[in-house]
Scaffold this motif. Structure first.
Motif, PDB file in Angstrom:
ATOM      1  N   PRO A  34     -33.819 -40.071  88.462  1.00 40.43           N
ATOM      2  CA  PRO A  34     -34.066 -40.252  87.027  1.00 40.43           C
ATOM      3  C   PRO A  34     -35.556 -40.469  86.766  1.00 40.43           C
ATOM      4  CG  PRO A  34     -32.259 -41.656  87.788  1.00 40.43           C
ATOM      5  CD  PRO A  34     -32.912 -41.096  89.010  1.00 40.43           C
ATOM      6  N   GLN A  35     -35.992 -40.202  85.554  1.00 45.42           N
ATOM      7  CA  GLN A  35     -37.393 -40.381  85.202  1.00 45.42           C
ATOM      8  C   GLN A  35     -37.830 -41.831  85.354  1.00 45.42           C
ATOM      9  OE1 GLN A  35     -38.100 -38.798  81.285  1.00 45.42           O
ATOM     10  NE2 GLN A  35     -37.804 -36.672  81.922  1.00 45.42           N
ATOM     11  N   CYS A  36     -36.879 -42.754  85.172  1.00 46.81           N
ATOM     12  CA  CYS A  36     -37.203 -44.179  85.254  1.00 46.81           C
ATOM     13  C   CYS A  36     -37.190 -44.706  86.683  1.00 46.81           C
ATOM     14  CB  CYS A  36     -36.199 -44.987  84.423  1.00 46.81           C
ATOM     15  SG  CYS A  36     -34.481 -44.815  84.979  1.00 46.81           S
ATOM     16  N   ALA A  37     -36.846 -43.863  87.653  1.00 48.18           N
ATOM     17  CA  ALA A  37     -36.628 -44.324  89.019  1.00 48.18           C
ATOM     18  C   ALA A  37     -37.925 -44.713  89.716  1.00 48.18           C
ATOM     19  CB  ALA A  37     -35.927 -43.234  89.827  1.00 48.18           C
ATOM     20  N   ASP A  38     -37.797 -45.650  90.647  1.00 49.02           N
ATOM     21  CA  ASP A  38     -38.908 -46.026  91.529  1.00 49.02           C
ATOM     22  C   ASP A  38     -38.943 -44.991  92.650  1.00 49.02           C
ATOM     23  OD1 ASP A  38     -40.407 -47.063  93.700  1.00 49.02           O
ATOM     24  OD2 ASP A  38     -40.066 -49.116  93.017  1.00 49.02           O
ATOM     25  N   PRO A  39     -39.980 -44.166  92.723  1.00 42.93           N
ATOM     26  CA  PRO A  39     -40.019 -43.088  93.717  1.00 42.93           C
ATOM     27  C   PRO A  39     -39.832 -43.582  95.147  1.00 42.93           C
ATOM     28  CG  PRO A  39     -41.766 -42.806  92.107  1.00 42.93           C
ATOM     29  CD  PRO A  39     -41.170 -44.160  91.857  1.00 42.93           C
ATOM     30  N   ALA A  40     -40.390 -44.747  95.486  1.00 45.70           N
ATOM     31  CA  ALA A  40     -40.291 -45.253  96.853  1.00 45.70           C
ATOM     32  C   ALA A  40     -38.857 -45.622  97.196  1.00 45.70           C
ATOM     33  CB  ALA A  40     -41.213 -46.463  97.033  1.00 45.70           C
ATOM     34  N   VAL A  41     -38.160 -46.255  96.264  1.00 44.94           N
ATOM     35  CA  VAL A  41     -36.764 -46.647  96.505  1.00 44.94           C
ATOM     36  C   VAL A  41     -35.889 -45.420  96.677  1.00 44.94           C
ATOM     37  CG1 VAL A  41     -34.734 -47.775  95.496  1.00 44.94           C
ATOM     38  CG2 VAL A  41     -36.987 -48.855  95.306  1.00 44.94           C
ATOM     39  N   TRP A  42     -36.083 -44.438  95.815  1.00 40.49           N
ATOM     40  CA  TRP A  42     -35.246 -43.246  95.911  1.00 40.49           C
ATOM     41  C   TRP A  42     -35.585 -42.418  97.146  1.00 40.49           C
ATOM     42  CZ3 TRP A  42     -31.412 -40.944  92.602  1.00 40.49           C
ATOM     43  CH2 TRP A  42     -30.916 -41.851  91.659  1.00 40.49           C
ATOM     44  N   ALA A  43     -36.829 -42.421  97.547  1.00 38.34           N
ATOM     45  CA  ALA A  43     -37.194 -41.723  98.783  1.00 38.34           C
ATOM     46  C   ALA A  43     -36.505 -42.374  99.977  1.00 38.34           C
ATOM     47  CB  ALA A  43     -38.705 -41.735  98.966  1.00 38.34           C
TER      48      ALA A  43
END
Length: 320
Positions: free
Chosen positions: A164-173
């Motif tokens: 999602p646009q609101c996502a934390d890139p590091a967490v989702w990675a």
């Protein structure tokens, strides 16, 4: 004619096919479009019986060009599942007929009996319903079919996740890295594969109240053989988006309280939980549309994506 009325009209070849499935002296007197369908058109048909009474059937037809590629497999799975579920402790529609290749209908179709009850998507009474859902899913997983359905198929890959646009890139990675890991070993069980509130019916009189009663489980088009963790993870993710992130883990806990057994290792549970949560990222906007149409107007794209992101972050923050 309104759009709803147009959607309720049964196409000529399909109508003729349905009529051939009826008993002598029966006729179709009403057709209503059923809400909530994402992959197929759903219609409730009211049948006038020979003695002047009525009964209802449900017609499922795959018409969307994208979904047509899966129609034959989906309808064969559902027909087989409904046949094997007859007489078990899990209440499901009864199979009337199926035309998976559209040999007789305009589009691949399946005709089944109509179950009483309705889906309940409101927050009111959720605590009780979560336990009901958990007990029902334990019953599904306890089934031992004479013929196993096909092995489950993963609904996402590390390369198709849509953060999602609101996502934390590091967490989702980090979450994506989880599903890059080798698949944990598991003992296969009978899976619904789309078990969630939108596919479970409750008694109309008790729906949304304490002591509500499940009247049946519908939409068996994705029935599979695989790890029970996957079914639990799917319902958990849907509950998290529909009702709030905290309800995902609470459903898993309710499943175990009901006698269900999940993977022993925390890392293995995380794999299945994250896999299904990330799969939701690809379709959460589409899934939320029928929820809004059913009255949950507050479930905007932004809200459902924020809830999914919060659920994924909670999964990744939990010690394993």
């Amino acid at each position: 004619m309104s759009n709803h009325e147009e959607e309720a009209v049964v196409r000529p070849l399909t109508l003729a096919w349905v009529r051939r499935q009826l008993d002598a002296g029966e006729r179709i007197v009403r057709s209503d479009a059923l809400p909530g369908g994402i992959t197929a058109e759903m219609r409730r048909l009211t049948i006038r019986t020979r003695d002047g009474g009525t009964r209802r059937l449900v017609l499922r037809s795959f018409v969307d060009p994208f979904c047509l590629r899966y129609a034959e497999d989906s309808l064969n799975r559902e027909a087989d599942a409904l046949t094997q579920l007859a007489g078990t402790g899990v209440t499901a529609p009864g199979l009337i007929a199926a035309d998976p290749t559209a040999a007789q209908c305009e589009y691949p179709s399946l005709l089944m009996t109509h179950l009483p009850g309705r889906t309940v998507l409101a927050d009111t009474g959720l605590e009780d319903r979560v336990h009901q859902l958990a007990r029902q899913l334990v019953a599904v997983h306890a089934l031992r079919p004479a013929v196993r359905p096909p092995e489950y198929t993963a609904l996402t890959t590390a390369d198709t996740v849509v953060p999602p646009q609101c996502a934390d890139p590091a967490v989702w990675a980090a979450a994506i890295d989880v599903i890059r890991m080798p698949r944990p070993a598991y003992e296969g069980r009978f899976l619904h594969r789309d078990f969630q509130p939108g596919n479970v019916l409750f008694d109309v009189a008790s729906a949304g109240t304490a002591g509500s009663r499940i009247t049946g489980v519908v939409d068996w088009a994705s029935v599979s053989w695989g790890p029970v963790d996957l079914d639990v993870a799917h319902c958990s993710a849907i509950l998290a988006v529909l009702h709030g992130p905290a309800w995902g883990p609470r459903f898993a806990g309710a499943y175990e309280e009901a006698g269900g057994v999940l993977a022993a290792a925390g890392s293995e549970r995380l794999y299945w939980q994250v896999r299904d949560a990330l799969a939701c990222s690809e379709e959460v906007r589409q899934v939320a549309r029928p929820w809004r149409e059913a009255g949950r107007t507050g479930l905007t794209t932004r809200v459902v994506e924020e809830r999914l992101d919060a659920y994924v972050r909670a999964l990744m923050d939990t010690p394993h």
